[in-house]
Design a protein around this motif. Structure first.
Motif, PDB file in Angstrom:
ATOM      1  N   ALA A   1     -23.452  -4.650 -29.787  1.00  0.00           N
ATOM      2  CA  ALA A   1     -24.637  -5.233 -30.525  1.00  0.00           C
ATOM      3  C   ALA A   1     -24.283  -6.419 -31.544  1.00  0.00           C
ATOM      4  CB  ALA A   1     -25.104  -3.903 -31.516  1.00  0.00           C
ATOM      5  N   SER A   2     -23.168  -6.427 -31.580  1.00  0.00           N
ATOM      6  CA  SER A   2     -22.536  -7.651 -32.663  1.00  0.00           C
ATOM      7  C   SER A   2     -22.488  -8.904 -31.530  1.00  0.00           C
ATOM      8  CB  SER A   2     -21.094  -7.424 -33.029  1.00  0.00           C
ATOM      9  OG  SER A   2     -20.508  -8.579 -33.560  1.00  0.00           O
ATOM     10  N   ALA A   3     -22.456  -8.748 -30.338  1.00  0.00           N
ATOM     11  CA  ALA A   3     -22.430  -9.746 -29.351  1.00  0.00           C
ATOM     12  C   ALA A   3     -23.594 -10.378 -29.311  1.00  0.00           C
ATOM     13  CB  ALA A   3     -21.912  -9.181 -27.971  1.00  0.00           C
ATOM     14  N   CYS A   4     -24.693  -9.535 -29.388  1.00  0.00           N
ATOM     15  CA  CYS A   4     -26.160 -10.122 -29.452  1.00  0.00           C
ATOM     16  C   CYS A   4     -26.390 -10.694 -30.737  1.00  0.00           C
ATOM     17  CB  CYS A   4     -26.972  -9.001 -29.266  1.00  0.00           C
ATOM     18  SG  CYS A   4     -26.926  -8.221 -27.659  1.00  0.00           S
ATOM     19  N   GLY A   5     -25.415 -11.002 -31.585  1.00  0.00           N
ATOM     20  CA  GLY A   5     -25.707 -11.770 -33.036  1.00  0.00           C
ATOM     21  C   GLY A   5     -26.354 -11.117 -34.212  1.00  0.00           C
ATOM     22  N   ILE A   6     -26.445  -9.919 -34.031  1.00  0.00           N
ATOM     23  CA  ILE A   6     -27.171  -9.290 -35.149  1.00  0.00           C
ATOM     24  C   ILE A   6     -25.920  -8.586 -36.131  1.00  0.00           C
ATOM     25  CG2 ILE A   6     -29.314  -8.638 -34.112  1.00  0.00           C
ATOM     26  CD1 ILE A   6     -28.335  -5.831 -33.617  1.00  0.00           C
ATOM     27  N   ARG A   7     -26.233  -8.312 -37.326  1.00  0.00           N
ATOM     28  CA  ARG A   7     -25.462  -7.704 -38.333  1.00  0.00           C
ATOM     29  C   ARG A   7     -25.173  -6.320 -37.719  1.00  0.00           C
ATOM     30  NH1 ARG A   7     -24.940 -10.954 -44.173  1.00  0.00           N
ATOM     31  NH2 ARG A   7     -23.660 -12.418 -43.527  1.00  0.00           N
ATOM     32  N   VAL A   8     -23.819  -5.912 -37.934  1.00  0.00           N
ATOM     33  CA  VAL A   8     -23.406  -4.368 -37.273  1.00  0.00           C
ATOM     34  C   VAL A   8     -22.612  -3.804 -38.342  1.00  0.00           C
ATOM     35  CG1 VAL A   8     -23.924  -5.012 -34.951  1.00  0.00           C
ATOM     36  CG2 VAL A   8     -21.620  -4.923 -35.896  1.00  0.00           C
ATOM     37  N   MET A   9     -22.539  -2.457 -38.377  1.00  0.00           N
ATOM     38  CA  MET A   9     -21.642  -1.636 -39.410  1.00  0.00           C
ATOM     39  C   MET A   9     -21.383  -0.263 -38.823  1.00  0.00           C
ATOM     40  SD  MET A   9     -22.588  -1.054 -43.312  1.00  0.00           S
ATOM     41  CE  MET A   9     -22.143   0.715 -43.853  1.00  0.00           C
ATOM     42  N   THR A  10     -20.376   0.235 -39.243  1.00  0.00           N
ATOM     43  CA  THR A  10     -20.212   1.646 -39.075  1.00  0.00           C
ATOM     44  C   THR A  10     -19.466   2.167 -40.231  1.00  0.00           C
ATOM     45  OG1 THR A  10     -19.476   3.583 -37.870  1.00  0.00           O
ATOM     46  CG2 THR A  10     -17.978   1.476 -37.676  1.00  0.00           C
ATOM     47  N   SER A  11     -19.392   3.525 -40.637  1.00  0.00           N
ATOM     48  CA  SER A  11     -18.556   3.913 -41.570  1.00  0.00           C
ATOM     49  C   SER A  11     -17.914   5.291 -40.989  1.00  0.00           C
ATOM     50  CB  SER A  11     -19.352   4.297 -42.758  1.00  0.00           C
ATOM     51  OG  SER A  11     -20.392   5.341 -42.324  1.00  0.00           O
ATOM     52  N   SER A  12     -16.675   5.544 -41.759  1.00  0.00           N
ATOM     53  CA  SER A  12     -16.039   6.645 -41.105  1.00  0.00           C
ATOM     54  C   SER A  12     -14.984   7.264 -42.032  1.00  0.00           C
ATOM     55  CB  SER A  12     -15.249   6.462 -39.805  1.00  0.00           C
ATOM     56  OG  SER A  12     -14.927   7.913 -39.307  1.00  0.00           O
ATOM     57  N   SER A  13     -14.370   8.478 -41.853  1.00  0.00           N
ATOM     58  CA  SER A  13     -13.132   8.809 -42.890  1.00  0.00           C
ATOM     59  C   SER A  13     -11.767   8.741 -41.970  1.00  0.00           C
ATOM     60  CB  SER A  13     -13.554  10.114 -43.379  1.00  0.00           C
ATOM     61  OG  SER A  13     -14.596   9.927 -44.389  1.00  0.00           O
ATOM     62  N   SER A  14     -10.996   8.560 -42.658  1.00  0.00           N
ATOM     63  CA  SER A  14      -9.456   8.460 -42.091  1.00  0.00           C
ATOM     64  C   SER A  14      -9.479   8.612 -40.503  1.00  0.00           C
ATOM     65  CB  SER A  14      -8.419   9.012 -43.085  1.00  0.00           C
ATOM     66  OG  SER A  14      -8.678   8.724 -44.267  1.00  0.00           O
ATOM     67  N   PRO A  15      -9.542  10.284 -40.109  1.00  0.00           N
ATOM     68  CA  PRO A  15      -9.260  10.317 -38.783  1.00  0.00           C
ATOM     69  C   PRO A  15     -10.239   9.533 -37.782  1.00  0.00           C
ATOM     70  CG  PRO A  15      -9.432  12.438 -40.041  1.00  0.00           C
ATOM     71  CD  PRO A  15      -9.881  11.223 -40.999  1.00  0.00           C
ATOM     72  N   GLY A  16     -11.211   9.570 -38.302  1.00  0.00           N
ATOM     73  CA  GLY A  16     -12.456   8.781 -37.431  1.00  0.00           C
ATOM     74  C   GLY A  16     -11.988   7.431 -37.426  1.00  0.00           C
ATOM     75  N   ILE A  17     -11.344   6.911 -38.419  1.00  0.00           N
ATOM     76  CA  ILE A  17     -10.888   5.496 -38.363  1.00  0.00           C
ATOM     77  C   ILE A  17      -9.538   5.130 -37.483  1.00  0.00           C
ATOM     78  CG2 ILE A  17      -9.729   3.463 -39.646  1.00  0.00           C
ATOM     79  CD1 ILE A  17     -12.684   3.882 -40.511  1.00  0.00           C
ATOM     80  N   SER A  18      -8.973   6.004 -37.419  1.00  0.00           N
ATOM     81  CA  SER A  18      -7.899   5.989 -36.254  1.00  0.00           C
ATOM     82  C   SER A  18      -8.444   5.999 -34.854  1.00  0.00           C
ATOM     83  CB  SER A  18      -6.953   7.451 -36.388  1.00  0.00           C
ATOM     84  OG  SER A  18      -6.392   7.420 -37.638  1.00  0.00           O
ATOM     85  N   LEU A  19      -9.433   6.975 -34.605  1.00  0.00           N
ATOM     86  CA  LEU A  19     -10.027   6.947 -33.221  1.00  0.00           C
ATOM     87  C   LEU A  19     -10.568   5.458 -32.941  1.00  0.00           C
ATOM     88  CD1 LEU A  19     -11.570  10.274 -33.314  1.00  0.00           C
ATOM     89  CD2 LEU A  19     -10.010   9.367 -31.632  1.00  0.00           C
ATOM     90  N   MET A  20     -11.009   4.843 -33.944  1.00  0.00           N
ATOM     91  CA  MET A  20     -11.790   3.292 -33.835  1.00  0.00           C
ATOM     92  C   MET A  20     -10.762   2.339 -33.371  1.00  0.00           C
ATOM     93  SD  MET A  20     -15.249   3.289 -36.010  1.00  0.00           S
ATOM     94  CE  MET A  20     -14.645   3.839 -37.567  1.00  0.00           C
ATOM     95  N   GLN A  21      -9.538   2.375 -33.944  1.00  0.00           N
ATOM     96  CA  GLN A  21      -8.615   1.186 -33.756  1.00  0.00           C
ATOM     97  C   GLN A  21      -8.603   0.544 -32.594  1.00  0.00           C
ATOM     98  OE1 GLN A  21      -7.378   0.096 -36.390  1.00  0.00           O
ATOM     99  NE2 GLN A  21      -7.646   1.710 -37.961  1.00  0.00           N
ATOM    100  N   GLU A  22      -8.992   1.204 -31.499  1.00  0.00           N
ATOM    101  CA  GLU A  22      -8.864   0.448 -30.290  1.00  0.00           C
ATOM    102  C   GLU A  22     -10.047  -0.653 -30.157  1.00  0.00           C
ATOM    103  OE1 GLU A  22      -9.834   1.600 -25.569  1.00  0.00           O
ATOM    104  OE2 GLU A  22     -11.131   2.128 -27.115  1.00  0.00           O
ATOM    105  N   GLY A  23     -11.224  -0.150 -30.691  1.00  0.00           N
ATOM    106  CA  GLY A  23     -12.266  -0.895 -30.853  1.00  0.00           C
ATOM    107  C   GLY A  23     -12.108  -2.099 -31.769  1.00  0.00           C
ATOM    108  N   ILE A  24     -11.752  -1.776 -32.916  1.00  0.00           N
ATOM    109  CA  ILE A  24     -11.455  -2.796 -33.903  1.00  0.00           C
ATOM    110  C   ILE A  24     -10.475  -3.868 -33.302  1.00  0.00           C
ATOM    111  CG2 ILE A  24     -10.320  -3.285 -36.132  1.00  0.00           C
ATOM    112  CD1 ILE A  24     -11.181  -0.411 -36.964  1.00  0.00           C
ATOM    113  N   SER A  25      -9.477  -3.487 -32.626  1.00  0.00           N
ATOM    114  CA  SER A  25      -8.553  -4.489 -31.921  1.00  0.00           C
ATOM    115  C   SER A  25      -9.554  -5.303 -30.979  1.00  0.00           C
ATOM    116  CB  SER A  25      -7.527  -3.820 -31.083  1.00  0.00           C
ATOM    117  OG  SER A  25      -6.971  -4.707 -30.226  1.00  0.00           O
ATOM    118  N   TYR A  26     -10.327  -4.780 -30.300  1.00  0.00           N
ATOM    119  CA  TYR A  26     -11.019  -5.423 -29.006  1.00  0.00           C
ATOM    120  C   TYR A  26     -12.085  -6.587 -29.911  1.00  0.00           C
ATOM    121  CZ  TYR A  26      -9.575  -3.287 -24.812  1.00  0.00           C
ATOM    122  OH  TYR A  26      -8.882  -2.634 -23.728  1.00  0.00           O
ATOM    123  N   LEU A  27     -12.562  -5.856 -30.889  1.00  0.00           N
ATOM    124  CA  LEU A  27     -13.481  -6.879 -32.075  1.00  0.00           C
ATOM    125  C   LEU A  27     -12.935  -7.797 -32.317  1.00  0.00           C
ATOM    126  CD1 LEU A  27     -15.376  -4.056 -33.901  1.00  0.00           C
ATOM    127  CD2 LEU A  27     -16.645  -5.503 -32.446  1.00  0.00           C
TER     128      LEU A  27
END
Lengths: 189, 250, 350
Positions: free
Chosen positions: C66-92
């Motif tokens: 969605a971000s690649a399409c130029g709109i503002r994007v967001m997610t929220s999570s708590s610690s274990p979830g953030i760990s799972l998202m680290q791959e994606g954050i690195s790609y972002l």
């Protein structure tokens, strides 16, 4: 951050007694009077066993900790709440106890200003059941501490209550006033 | 003079990097022809998985977004939700779509995301050098199944087209191959159909394309084609497993 | 300007809506659930999209799309979830795509607990995912800052084309306070020319993080580094409370800093000249400001709701020739002001 106007309270009891609603209303009233407020509810494991509590801080300047080490005032609506919070109330602090629910045998501090309030009975007098005992307690607290005006409290009910529950507004108002009147009566005695 | 053959317009004038005998180039061409056919070059947005297909944007003159390994359909979901007017397709291999990205694949399909998926199944991890894939056939030797895939040890090959066809959100699911002229014609039809479904807003469309990988199979090109026919198709039968009609969703 | 009485989490979510958030993907995890619950209701009303994803891994990649399409994007999570998202954050980060990620921290490692924690300071500020990149991190300490800093995070994310993070504990997200809704008319977002539009315009656009040719990757990584350097110049946020004449400076971020403020007041009432230094941007870290303080003050007491993470940054910046104390509280309950005051006193007496 030294403030001329500063109050901190803990309200505690069981879920369903309207502890959090009372805390919210008090904050809302203080906001109507342009005060700074924090409302901090119990959460997570604290809520196991059905207890509900919240800390309310009111001030005329920015509030530091939303969790006071030693609250100056309290509304206590269950025996577990009494056991947990009585030891931390500030010296000479105000403790409002719903005496229709709680046995007062366990009160072991002499310095506190303890008020026994038959809140269930007063609620029954007002609306025919005990569901507004919280408002009776709140009316008493506000009247005793003058932390906000009773009118602000009544006004905040009107602003907070949804259209659907509009018919409850006058009842809440009555319960608050019943609490306030009891304080006036206590004062005269 | 009559034109009997031309390069699809959406393809750039660049030679493919694929190994001799690999069918990725052919898959690219079929997709390119379908894009030309619908005249949707400018609307197309390719979401590219990690694998041998990763350089698709070097050959296709379409806006392209690279997805992390396996996450193609999560990325495509974000793209399609943000830009529903675009024609979004993913191009993924068997490791990408059916192993590390299986959850993303199944859930995007189940949500009925209106995107088209081109899944190249060559029963092996090509880009990383020939390791066992979820689609590797029983008995097949790879660099990580040196004794041949055995179901007690490595489980069975996974049949994606059939599996996805069971999901309500899926509008179209088919398996095709590219070994004979007839298969090629069917493959072209299926790829077109997948775009058609998306254009009509019918939901998730999925085309599994059986493909050869002579390099990692250690085979001559023609033998590899023969293997697709003789070993893969019997386990991965060709056909259309689901086809939704407009009347089904109205 | 509307004056509201809101939970920190609601204030943050409202700030996101006012910042023109248009895509949110979520996954249930305690204690951040009231953010997706609020946005699932409110975001569609302003033309935004809400998706409940099948996993943390999927949702961060939905953001990428969605971000690649130029709109503002967001997610929220708590610690274990953030760990799972680290791959994606690195790609972002690698793909230079803006996104805002909110971490309402809980206890770890592992399943840990759901109480108020600051255990993810290292994860947030030292990378988390693979590769050579920095994610700007902001640490609010009030409902108002939840509103203000989520907007700031969106702006920084867009300006630098980077994922940005809000790092907060559950106490701030639960606490209700007065909030000024500064941008109730919404914020206009600049058009992103690099992003995918409704159709291809001009040359083909490619958004990717794979760089195999020549020294492309080296150039790319230096470019990311330059962005970080620019952030260090322009985006540092901090608060120094009564630090000018302080004989001891308390350092903390988030809720514990707020409690620290009360402890500083207590100390002042009782004759100790205490002050508080609070990093608001954890990345970029307010290094220069802290260095300046270290020329004036000898004693620093770092307080954290963990066993000591930010304290390593303080030691690095302030240097070995200062007295740097640490008080950690790795439990579900934040210390109260009295407790922190006693630590200040104890520290000075030593």
């Amino acid at each position: 951050m030294s403030s001329k106007y500063y109050f901190d309270f803990v309200f505690s009891g069981f879920g369903g007694q309207g502890i959090l609603i009372a805390g919210n209303l008090l904050c809302y009233s203080a906001i109507l009077e342009n005060r700074e407020v924090t409302f901090f509810p119990s959460y997570g494991v604290e809520m196991r066993g059905g207890s509900a509590n919240c800390y309310v801080v009111l001030s005329d300047s920015q509030i530091g900790s939303p969790i006071p080490s030693h609250p100056m005032g309290s509304i206590i609506m269950s025996t577990p709440a009494l056991i947990r919070f009585l030891p931390i109330i500030k010296n000479n602090g105000l403790v409002l106890i719903n005496s229709d629910i709680i046995s007062t045998d366990d009160i072991n501090r002499k310095d506190l200003d303890i008020r026994l309030i038959p809140a269930n009975k007063l609620s029954i007098d007002v609306i025919g059941n005990e569901r507004l005992a919280n408002m009776v307690m709140l009316g008493y607290l506000v009247s005793a501490t003058k932390c906000v005006k009773i009118e602000s409290l009544v006004k905040s009910i009107k602003e907070v209550v949804s259209e659907k529950h509009k018919k409850l507004i006058p009842l809440n108002e009555k319960a608050i006033l019943a609490g306030a009147e009891l304080f006036e009566k206590d004062k005269r005695c | 003079m009559k034109v009997v053959y031309k390069k699809p317009e959406v393809l750039k004038n660049i030679n493919f990097h694929f190994c001799p005998g690999c069918q990725h180039g052919l898959v690219h061409k079929i997709i390119a022809e379908a894009i030309d056919n619908f005249g949707i070059k400018d609307r197309c947005l390719a979401v590219i998985g990690v694998g041998c297909g990763v350089f698709l944007y070097d050959y296709f003159d379409v806006d392209s977004l690279e997805a992390p390994h396996g996450r193609g359909l999560a990325v495509a979901t974000g793209v399609k939700r943000a830009r529903p007017e675009r024609i979004v397709f993913t191009y993924q291999g068997d490791g990408d779509l059916a192993a590390i990205g299986l959850a993303e694949t199944v859930h995007a399909a189940n949500r009925g995301e209106n995107v088209s998926v081109f899944f190249v199944n060559n029963t092996i991890y090509g880009m990383t050098g020939g390791q066992m894939a979820p689609t590797t056939l029983l008995g097949q030797i790879t660099t990580t199944s040196p004794y041949g895939r055995e179901f007690q040890r490595e489980g069975y090959p996974i049949r994606m087209a059939e599996m996805l066809a069971t999901l309500e959100g899926v509008a179209f699911s088919a398996r095709v191959a590219l070994c004979t002229p007839k298969q090629l014609m069917d493959a072209k039809k299926a790829v077109k159909k997948a775009f058609q479904m998306q254009i009509e807003g019918l939901g998730f469309s999925f085309v599994e394309i059986l493909s050869s990988c002579p390099t990692n199979w250690n085979m001559q090109s023609l033998d590899a084609i023969k293997r697709v026919e003789e070993e893969m198709i019997p386990f991965f039968p060709l056909g259309i497993y689901k086809e939704r009609r407009v009347s089904d969703v109205l | 300007m509307e004056k509201l009485f809101l939970r920190g989490s609601e204030s943050l979510a409202l700030g996101a809506i006012d910042a023109s958030l248009k895509f949110y993907a979520g996954y249930p995890i305690t204690p951040q659930n009231d953010i997706p619950e609020f946005l699932s209701k409110e975001l569609p009303k302003v033309g935004g999209k809400f998706v409940q994803a099948e996993s943390e891994v999927a949702k961060i990649n939905m953001l990428l799309g969605a971000s690649a399409c130029g709109i503002r994007v967001m997610t929220s999570s708590s610690s274990p979830g953030i760990s799972l998202m680290q791959e994606g954050i690195s790609y972002l980060a690698g793909s230079e795509l803006p996104a805002v990620i909110v971490n309402v921290m809980r206890w770890g490692p592992g399943l840990g607990g759901i109480g108020a924690s600051q255990g993810d300071y290292h994860q947030a500020t030292k990378g988390g995912g693979h590769g050579d990149y920095f994610v700007p991190v902001f640490a609010p300490y009030s409902a108002q800052e939840m509103y203000d800093l989520i907007i700031k995070a969106f702006d920084v994310a867009d300006e630098y084309r980077t994922p940005a993070m809000i790092l907060v504990d559950v106490m701030i997200s639960l606490m209700k306070e007065k909030v000024l809704r500064r941008y109730d008319k919404g914020i206009k977002v600049k058009e992103k020319k690099w992003a995918f539009g409704s159709k291809k315009e001009g040359d083909q656009k490619i958004i990717k993080s794979l760089y195999l040719k020549g020294n492309d990757l080296e150039r790319h990584n230096w470019k990311l580094y330059e962005k970080y350097q620019k952030m260090c110049q322009k985006e540092v946020l901090y608060e120094a409370y009564l630090c000018d004449d302080a004989e001891i400076i308390l350092i903390g971020f988030g809720m514990i800093a707020r409690i620290g403020k009360s402890a500083v007041d207590l100390a002042r009432e009782r004759g100790i000249k205490a002050g508080l230094f609070r990093p608001i941007s954890l990345i970029p870290f307010p290094e220069r400001e802290l260095e300046n303080l270290s020329t004036k003050c000898e004693n620093f007491l770092v307080v954290e709701m963990n066993t000591g993470q930010m304290v390593h940054d303080i030691k690095r910046v302030v240097g070995k020739d200062h007295n740097i104390g640490f008080y950690g509280k790795p439990s579900s309950y934040a210390p109260n002001p009295e407790e922190l005051y006693l630590k200040i006193k104890e520290y000075l007496e030593k």
